[in-house]
Design a protein around this motif. Structure first.
Motif, PDB file in Angstrom:
ATOM      1  N   ARG A  79       0.858  -1.192   0.000  1.00 46.13           N
ATOM      2  CA  ARG A  79       0.000   0.000   0.000  1.00 46.13           C
ATOM      3  C   ARG A  79       0.890   1.237   0.000  1.00 46.13           C
ATOM      4  N   VAL A  80       0.538   2.207  -0.828  1.00 44.98           N
ATOM      5  CA  VAL A  80       1.243   3.490  -0.856  1.00 44.98           C
ATOM      6  C   VAL A  80       0.247   4.582  -0.519  1.00 44.98           C
ATOM      7  N   SER A  81       0.760   5.687   0.038  1.00 45.71           N
ATOM      8  CA  SER A  81      -0.135   6.767   0.452  1.00 45.71           C
ATOM      9  C   SER A  81      -0.295   7.854  -0.605  1.00 45.71           C
ATOM     10  N   SER A  82       0.556   7.832  -1.621  1.00 41.67           N
ATOM     11  CA  SER A  82       0.505   8.867  -2.647  1.00 41.67           C
ATOM     12  C   SER A  82       0.674   8.223  -4.020  1.00 41.67           C
ATOM     13  N   ALA A  83       0.070   8.830  -5.020  1.00 37.62           N
ATOM     14  CA  ALA A  83       0.167   8.308  -6.383  1.00 37.62           C
ATOM     15  C   ALA A  83       1.289   8.961  -7.185  1.00 37.62           C
ATOM     16  N   GLU A  84       1.925   9.987  -6.632  1.00 36.14           N
ATOM     17  CA  GLU A  84       3.008  10.685  -7.334  1.00 36.14           C
ATOM     18  C   GLU A  84       4.209   9.746  -7.504  1.00 36.14           C
ATOM     19  N   LEU A  85       4.836   9.765  -8.682  1.00 37.36           N
ATOM     20  CA  LEU A  85       5.932   8.841  -8.986  1.00 37.36           C
ATOM     21  C   LEU A  85       7.169   9.579  -9.472  1.00 37.36           C
ATOM     22  N   SER A  86       8.345   9.023  -9.153  1.00 36.93           N
ATOM     23  CA  SER A  86       9.601   9.543  -9.692  1.00 36.93           C
ATOM     24  C   SER A  86      10.640   8.432  -9.686  1.00 36.93           C
ATOM     25  N   LEU A  87      11.355   8.304 -10.777  1.00 41.12           N
ATOM     26  CA  LEU A  87      12.394   7.282 -10.907  1.00 41.12           C
ATOM     27  C   LEU A  87      13.628   7.704 -10.130  1.00 41.12           C
ATOM     28  N   GLY A  88      14.262   6.746  -9.482  1.00 37.33           N
ATOM     29  CA  GLY A  88      15.493   7.013  -8.747  1.00 37.33           C
ATOM     30  C   GLY A  88      16.364   5.768  -8.734  1.00 37.33           C
ATOM     31  N   GLY A  89      17.317   5.738  -7.819  1.00 45.16           N
ATOM     32  CA  GLY A  89      18.157   4.562  -7.631  1.00 45.16           C
ATOM     33  C   GLY A  89      18.979   4.201  -8.849  1.00 45.16           C
ATOM     34  N   PRO A  90      19.417   2.944  -8.906  1.00 46.09           N
ATOM     35  CA  PRO A  90      20.268   2.488 -10.013  1.00 46.09           C
ATOM     36  C   PRO A  90      19.613   2.624 -11.383  1.00 46.09           C
ATOM     37  N   GLU A  91      18.272   2.516 -11.425  1.00 45.92           N
ATOM     38  CA  GLU A  91      17.575   2.627 -12.711  1.00 45.92           C
ATOM     39  C   GLU A  91      17.747   4.008 -13.318  1.00 45.92           C
ATOM     40  N   LEU A  92      17.745   5.028 -12.492  1.00 45.97           N
ATOM     41  CA  LEU A  92      17.954   6.388 -12.986  1.00 45.97           C
ATOM     42  C   LEU A  92      19.353   6.522 -13.580  1.00 45.97           C
ATOM     43  N   GLN A  93      20.331   5.912 -12.942  1.00 42.47           N
ATOM     44  CA  GLN A  93      21.712   5.966 -13.423  1.00 42.47           C
ATOM     45  C   GLN A  93      21.903   5.156 -14.707  1.00 42.47           C
ATOM     46  N   ARG A  94      21.165   4.051 -14.857  1.00 42.52           N
ATOM     47  CA  ARG A  94      21.293   3.197 -16.048  1.00 42.52           C
ATOM     48  C   ARG A  94      20.455   3.669 -17.223  1.00 42.52           C
ATOM     49  N   ALA A  95      19.522   4.579 -16.979  1.00 41.99           N
ATOM     50  CA  ALA A  95      18.609   5.015 -18.036  1.00 41.99           C
ATOM     51  C   ALA A  95      19.363   5.723 -19.161  1.00 41.99           C
ATOM     52  N   SER A  96      18.925   5.437 -20.386  1.00 43.94           N
ATOM     53  CA  SER A  96      19.501   6.060 -21.574  1.00 43.94           C
ATOM     54  C   SER A  96      18.444   6.031 -22.674  1.00 43.94           C
ATOM     55  N   GLU A  97      18.808   6.532 -23.840  1.00 43.03           N
ATOM     56  CA  GLU A  97      17.860   6.497 -24.964  1.00 43.03           C
ATOM     57  C   GLU A  97      17.493   5.069 -25.351  1.00 43.03           C
ATOM     58  N   ARG A  98      18.394   4.117 -25.135  1.00 37.08           N
ATOM     59  CA  ARG A  98      18.145   2.721 -25.510  1.00 37.08           C
ATOM     60  C   ARG A  98      17.676   1.875 -24.332  1.00 37.08           C
ATOM     61  N   ASN A  99      17.599   2.472 -23.142  1.00 34.23           N
ATOM     62  CA  ASN A  99      17.246   1.728 -21.937  1.00 34.23           C
ATOM     63  C   ASN A  99      16.417   2.639 -21.027  1.00 34.23           C
ATOM     64  N   GLU A 100      15.096   2.666 -21.263  1.00 36.18           N
ATOM     65  CA  GLU A 100      14.216   3.595 -20.559  1.00 36.18           C
ATOM     66  C   GLU A 100      13.433   2.898 -19.452  1.00 36.18           C
ATOM     67  N   TYR A 101      13.240   3.625 -18.353  1.00 35.12           N
ATOM     68  CA  TYR A 101      12.431   3.190 -17.220  1.00 35.12           C
ATOM     69  C   TYR A 101      11.427   4.297 -16.943  1.00 35.12           C
ATOM     70  N   ALA A 102      10.151   3.965 -16.864  1.00 36.44           N
ATOM     71  CA  ALA A 102       9.139   4.982 -16.584  1.00 36.44           C
ATOM     72  C   ALA A 102       8.092   4.422 -15.624  1.00 36.44           C
ATOM     73  N   PRO A 103       8.189   4.789 -14.332  1.00 37.61           N
ATOM     74  CA  PRO A 103       7.141   4.341 -13.410  1.00 37.61           C
ATOM     75  C   PRO A 103       5.826   5.002 -13.790  1.00 37.61           C
ATOM     76  N   THR A 104       4.765   4.208 -13.837  1.00 41.86           N
ATOM     77  CA  THR A 104       3.464   4.735 -14.249  1.00 41.86           C
ATOM     78  C   THR A 104       2.337   3.890 -13.680  1.00 41.86           C
ATOM     79  N   TRP A 105       1.165   4.476 -13.634  1.00 42.51           N
ATOM     80  CA  TRP A 105      -0.038   3.765 -13.225  1.00 42.51           C
ATOM     81  C   TRP A 105      -0.794   3.359 -14.479  1.00 42.51           C
ATOM     82  N   ILE A 106      -1.252   2.125 -14.523  1.00 45.63           N
ATOM     83  CA  ILE A 106      -2.107   1.668 -15.627  1.00 45.63           C
ATOM     84  C   ILE A 106      -3.456   1.259 -15.048  1.00 45.63           C
ATOM     85  N   ALA A 107      -4.485   1.443 -15.821  1.00 53.49           N
ATOM     86  CA  ALA A 107      -5.812   1.018 -15.385  1.00 53.49           C
ATOM     87  C   ALA A 107      -5.828  -0.497 -15.217  1.00 53.49           C
ATOM     88  N   ALA A 108      -6.409  -0.950 -14.131  1.00 53.17           N
ATOM     89  CA  ALA A 108      -6.496  -2.393 -13.894  1.00 53.17           C
ATOM     90  C   ALA A 108      -7.217  -3.091 -15.044  1.00 53.17           C
TER      91      ALA A 108
END
Length: 140
Positions: A79-108
């Motif tokens: 359970r989370v208390s907020s829906a706001e998202l931001s990428l961090g950690g190792p994924e942020l450091q590894r992200a590039s044009e060929r390797n993208e990470y995007a936290p997002t909410w999708i409709a169930a």
């Protein structure tokens, strides 16, 4: 091979995923990653969620999902208390044009329309959705 600890977060009929684009492939995964030496499974789940989405959460029940021997993972309700998202950690450091990470909410309701991998992740999400639907009994 390290075991992965994975967060299944459902909030307001939406599922939290990480959209991935890597070397021309597009797919989604649930927030999670490898358990570090000396770290318990729930702590790893919480840490990975925070790193990959910027959200802290309350790690709840372990879900009854088979463990795949090639890529062992355990799935927890979170359970989370907020829906706001931001990428961090190792994924942020590894992200590039060929390797993208995007936290997002999708409709169930769109779970079948996104390429969520692996199959065990889909099974875990469906367990949580079933448990949180108005006509179901709560998880024990």
């Amino acid at each position: 091979m390290r075991i992965r600890s994975v967060a299944v977060v459902v909030r307001d009929e939406r599922v939290l995923v990480i959209e991935r684009r890597k070397d021309g492939r597009s797919y989604c995964v649930l927030p999670g990653g490898g358990v570090e030496a000396g770290e318990d499974l729930r702590a790893a789940c919480r840490r990975e969620l925070l790193e990959e989405t910027g959200r802290d959460g309350h790690v709840g029940d372990l879900l009854d999902v088979p463990v795949e021997s090639d890529t062992p993972a355990v799935y927890f309700t979170v359970r989370v208390s907020s829906a706001e998202l931001s990428l961090g950690g190792p994924e942020l450091q590894r992200a590039s044009e060929r390797n993208e990470y995007a936290p997002t909410w999708i409709a169930a309701t769109s779970l079948d329309d996104v390429h969520l991998v692996p199959a065990e992740a889909v099974q875990a999400v469906r367990l949580v959705l079933r448990a949180t639907s108005p006509s179901s009994e709560p998880l024990r």
